[in-house]
Enzyme design. Structure first.
Site, PDB file in Angstrom:
ATOM      1  N   TYR A 121     -47.706  21.998  -5.933  1.00 22.67           N
ATOM      2  CA  TYR A 121     -46.458  21.827  -5.169  1.00 22.67           C
ATOM      3  C   TYR A 121     -46.743  21.099  -3.844  1.00 22.67           C
ATOM      4  O   TYR A 121     -47.875  20.668  -3.614  1.00 22.67           O
ATOM      5  CB  TYR A 121     -45.789  23.193  -4.983  1.00 22.67           C
ATOM      6  CG  TYR A 121     -45.369  23.769  -6.323  1.00 22.67           C
ATOM      7  CD1 TYR A 121     -44.232  23.289  -6.975  1.00 22.67           C
ATOM      8  CD2 TYR A 121     -46.140  24.712  -6.985  1.00 22.67           C
ATOM      9  CE1 TYR A 121     -43.866  23.762  -8.235  1.00 22.67           C
ATOM     10  CE2 TYR A 121     -45.781  25.194  -8.246  1.00 22.67           C
ATOM     11  CZ  TYR A 121     -44.641  24.708  -8.860  1.00 22.67           C
ATOM     12  OH  TYR A 121     -44.288  25.156 -10.108  1.00 22.67           O
ATOM     13  N   MET A 167     -44.819  35.375  -9.210  1.00 23.79           N
ATOM     14  CA  MET A 167     -44.352  34.864 -10.506  1.00 23.79           C
ATOM     15  C   MET A 167     -42.883  34.472 -10.438  1.00 23.79           C
ATOM     16  O   MET A 167     -42.014  35.326 -10.229  1.00 23.79           O
ATOM     17  CB  MET A 167     -44.562  35.922 -11.600  1.00 23.79           C
ATOM     18  CG  MET A 167     -46.007  35.978 -12.074  1.00 23.79           C
ATOM     19  SD  MET A 167     -46.248  37.203 -13.364  1.00 23.79           S
ATOM     20  CE  MET A 167     -46.169  38.718 -12.429  1.00 23.79           C
ATOM     21  N   GLN A 225     -43.575  34.777  -0.847  1.00 22.50           N
ATOM     22  CA  GLN A 225     -44.234  33.481  -1.014  1.00 22.50           C
ATOM     23  C   GLN A 225     -43.248  32.363  -0.681  1.00 22.50           C
ATOM     24  O   GLN A 225     -42.151  32.291  -1.241  1.00 22.50           O
ATOM     25  CB  GLN A 225     -44.770  33.291  -2.433  1.00 22.50           C
ATOM     26  CG  GLN A 225     -45.690  32.066  -2.488  1.00 22.50           C
ATOM     27  CD  GLN A 225     -46.191  31.716  -3.877  1.00 22.50           C
ATOM     28  OE1 GLN A 225     -45.399  31.518  -4.788  1.00 22.50           O
ATOM     29  NE2 GLN A 225     -47.499  31.623  -4.033  1.00 22.50           N
ATOM     30  N   ASN A 243     -51.250  25.028  -6.996  1.00 22.21           N
ATOM     31  CA  ASN A 243     -50.549  24.740  -8.261  1.00 22.21           C
ATOM     32  C   ASN A 243     -49.812  23.404  -8.330  1.00 22.21           C
ATOM     33  O   ASN A 243     -49.004  23.189  -9.230  1.00 22.21           O
ATOM     34  CB  ASN A 243     -49.571  25.870  -8.610  1.00 22.21           C
ATOM     35  CG  ASN A 243     -50.267  27.214  -8.776  1.00 22.21           C
ATOM     36  OD1 ASN A 243     -51.487  27.297  -8.657  1.00 22.21           O
ATOM     37  ND2 ASN A 243     -49.518  28.259  -9.054  1.00 22.21           N
ATOM     38  N   GLY A 256     -56.693  36.422 -14.908  1.00 23.78           N
ATOM     39  CA  GLY A 256     -57.220  37.334 -15.928  1.00 23.78           C
ATOM     40  C   GLY A 256     -57.755  38.646 -15.379  1.00 23.78           C
ATOM     41  O   GLY A 256     -58.600  39.279 -16.020  1.00 23.78           O
ATOM     42  N   GLY A 277     -49.695  26.965  -1.221  1.00 22.01           N
ATOM     43  CA  GLY A 277     -50.455  25.708  -1.091  1.00 22.01           C
ATOM     44  C   GLY A 277     -51.177  25.384  -2.383  1.00 22.01           C
ATOM     45  O   GLY A 277     -52.136  24.607  -2.379  1.00 22.01           O
TER      46      GLY A 277
HETATM   47  C1  LIG Z   1     -44.070  33.348 -15.347  1.00 24.13           C
HETATM   48  C2  LIG Z   1     -45.026  32.909 -14.277  1.00 24.13           C
HETATM   49  C3  LIG Z   1     -44.516  32.415 -13.095  1.00 24.13           C
HETATM   50  C4  LIG Z   1     -45.382  32.020 -12.067  1.00 24.13           C
HETATM   51  N1  LIG Z   1     -44.863  31.635 -10.855  1.00 24.13           N
HETATM   52  C5  LIG Z   1     -45.690  31.435  -9.800  1.00 24.13           C
HETATM   53  C6  LIG Z   1     -45.177  31.268  -8.492  1.00 24.13           C
HETATM   54  O1  LIG Z   1     -43.958  31.310  -8.233  1.00 24.13           O
HETATM   55  N2  LIG Z   1     -46.063  31.046  -7.494  1.00 24.13           N
HETATM   56  C7  LIG Z   1     -47.414  31.008  -7.709  1.00 24.13           C
HETATM   57  O2  LIG Z   1     -48.188  30.813  -6.766  1.00 24.13           O
HETATM   58  N3  LIG Z   1     -47.927  31.199  -8.949  1.00 24.13           N
HETATM   59  C8  LIG Z   1     -47.099  31.445  -9.985  1.00 24.13           C
HETATM   60  N4  LIG Z   1     -47.627  31.733 -11.221  1.00 24.13           N
HETATM   61  C9  LIG Z   1     -49.089  31.822 -11.400  1.00 24.13           C
HETATM   62  C10 LIG Z   1     -49.540  33.286 -11.285  1.00 24.13           C
HETATM   63  O3  LIG Z   1     -49.392  33.757  -9.954  1.00 24.13           O
HETATM   64  C11 LIG Z   1     -51.016  33.452 -11.675  1.00 24.13           C
HETATM   65  O4  LIG Z   1     -51.791  32.589 -10.892  1.00 24.13           O
HETATM   66  C12 LIG Z   1     -51.281  33.155 -13.148  1.00 24.13           C
HETATM   67  O5  LIG Z   1     -50.363  33.864 -13.974  1.00 24.13           O
HETATM   68  C13 LIG Z   1     -52.699  33.588 -13.545  1.00 24.13           C
HETATM   69  O6  LIG Z   1     -52.889  34.978 -13.277  1.00 24.13           O
HETATM   70  P1  LIG Z   1     -52.903  36.069 -14.484  1.00 24.13           P
HETATM   71  O7  LIG Z   1     -54.058  35.697 -15.360  1.00 24.13           O
HETATM   72  O8  LIG Z   1     -53.070  37.395 -13.817  1.00 24.13           O
HETATM   73  O9  LIG Z   1     -51.593  35.946 -15.206  1.00 24.13           O
HETATM   74  C14 LIG Z   1     -46.767  32.095 -12.268  1.00 24.13           C
HETATM   75  C15 LIG Z   1     -47.275  32.575 -13.482  1.00 24.13           C
HETATM   76  C16 LIG Z   1     -46.420  32.997 -14.467  1.00 24.13           C
HETATM   77  C17 LIG Z   1     -47.004  33.568 -15.730  1.00 24.13           C
END
Ligand SMILES: Cc1cc2nc3c(=O)[nH]c(=O)nc-3n(C[C@H](O)[C@H](O)[C@H](O)COP(=O)(O)O)c2cc1C
Length: 373
Positions: free
Chosen positions: A183, A26, A103, A181, A304, A179
């Protein structure tokens, strides 16, 4: 003691994990302006280890002083100061019994804050969908990136390898190549952002080439025992509903190429969506279950998973080996301890998404007695 399957031990490569709960990466955009991780970040990460997570994946960290940085105040792993500050954090997290994986992220076309460059690079000169993300300080449309030359690709690849070597020196158990989202690595994988006619473009076996080359070059530089994972997703921060055009056939080609390149694990993200919504491919298979079947590697499922009933069935029914938790971990840095004691989870509060809340989160958690001061 609760007998939830996520509380059972597991392994990723040579890495022993006390449970199957990992903090998802995150971005918190809370590093110093020069990308050096701060003491507050150390508190933030240590809280998850105190809370019982066996594995902490860091936020996306930039890999070079060229085009990789995605946000201002994003941490880097490119200077001696970055390495030393991460070493402090890793040491504290390890002292509490958790493992930590860094990461590695190259933002490519969807960079909206890079202290080294004003312009952006991508596989092809295609303007990204959507607009910059206000939560990371951006506004307005993305600029059209410059299409990468062979030298640019080589440079980006070297950046990933040098960053992984630094991460290994800093004491991380491994790295995870970002790899997913939308980017850079995902821009190569995606048909509409990759319009190249060379060996990196065209059919999916070519579009996955950069990802595979990065994994295999990091593996060669860091040795057989270092964990080299890769995170993939169909959706993107700027295109949540995107799905791989070839469905499970594309998935099989992608997963096999990455296993062949020497990946230790695959991490499948559900960008902005629940696992159920993103996991099902044609033919009734789940994307994470297929990744396990095709590669035989450990697979991390995301989306989730703070719904612990869902997490239990994903693990029990063989769809994944580990679950990674993002927003639920922000609300509950002690989620594994709560689960073990069958205590209720705190509700996620949207305020916690504010990236600059890192510091206040760490302080709030301490004030609430969720983590030791
Ligand atoms: C504040 C925030 C920052 C995030 N930054 C990244 C990141 O740096 N790298 C990444 O692969 N995913 C990032 N994500 C995606 C999360 O790793 C995750 O895939 C997403 O929150 C869904 O999972 P959850 O339902 O458990 O929140 C981010 C998500 C949030 C909420």
């Amino acid at each position: 003691m609760n007998d939830h399957p996520a509380l059972r031990p597991d392994r990723i490569g040579d890495l022993d994990l006390a449970n199957r709960l990992a903090v998802a990466p995150m971005s918190r955009v809370s590093a110093a302006a020069d990308g050096t991780p701060t003491d507050d970040m150390a508190d933030y990460y240590t809280a998850f280890a105190d809370g019982g997570f066996a594995l902490v994946l860091t936020e996306g960290t930039y890999t070079d002083t060229h085009y990789s940085q995605g946000y201002l105040n994003q941490p880097g792993i490119v200077t001696a100061a970055h390495e030393a500050a991460w070493h402090e954090i890793v040491t504290r997290v390890h002292a509490r019994g958790a493992s930590m994986i860094l990461q590695l992220m190259h933002a490519g076309a969807i960079s909206q804050g890079n202290r080294y460059r004003d312009d952006t690079l991508a596989p092809s000169a295609v303007r990204p969908l959507g607009e910059k993300m206000p939560e990371y300080g951006g506004h307005g449309p993305w600029p059209t990136p410059r299409a990468m030359t062979g030298d640019d690709i080589e440079h980006a690849l070297t950046g990933f390898v040098d960053a992984a070597i630094r991460a290994q020196r800093a004491g991380f158990a491994g790295v995870e190549v970002h790899g997913a989202n939308g980017y850079l690595v995902d821009q190569f994988l995606t048909d509409y952002t990759n319009q190249r006619y060379d060996r990196y473009g065209g059919m999916v076996a070519n579009r996955v080439r950069l990802a595979a080359e990065i994994v295999s070059a990091i593996r060669a530089a860091t040795g057989p025992r270092f964990v080299v994972g890769i995170r993939l997703s169909q959706g993107k921060v700027n295109d949540f509903t995107h799905r791989w055009a070839g469905g499970s056939r594309d998935a099989e080609i992608i997963f096999a190429a990455l296993a062949e390149a020497g990946a230790t694990y695959l991490h499948i993200a559900s960008e902005g969506r629940d696992w159920v919504e993103t996991a099902t491919l044609d033919g009734g298979v789940t994307i994470t279950g297929l990744a396990r079947k095709v590669t035989g590697l450990p697979v991390l499922a995301n989306g989730g998973m703070h719904d612990l009933t869902q997490a239990a069935s994903v693990l029990e029914d063989g769809h994944a080996d580990i679950v990674t938790i993002g927003r639920g971990a922000l609300a509950n840095p002690d989620l594994p301890r709560r689960l073990a004691q069958s205590l209720p989870l705190a509700a996620f509060d949207h305020e916690m998404l504010q990236p600059m809340a890192t510091l206040s989160n760490a302080r709030l958690w301490r004030a609430a007695g969720q983590v030791p001061a």
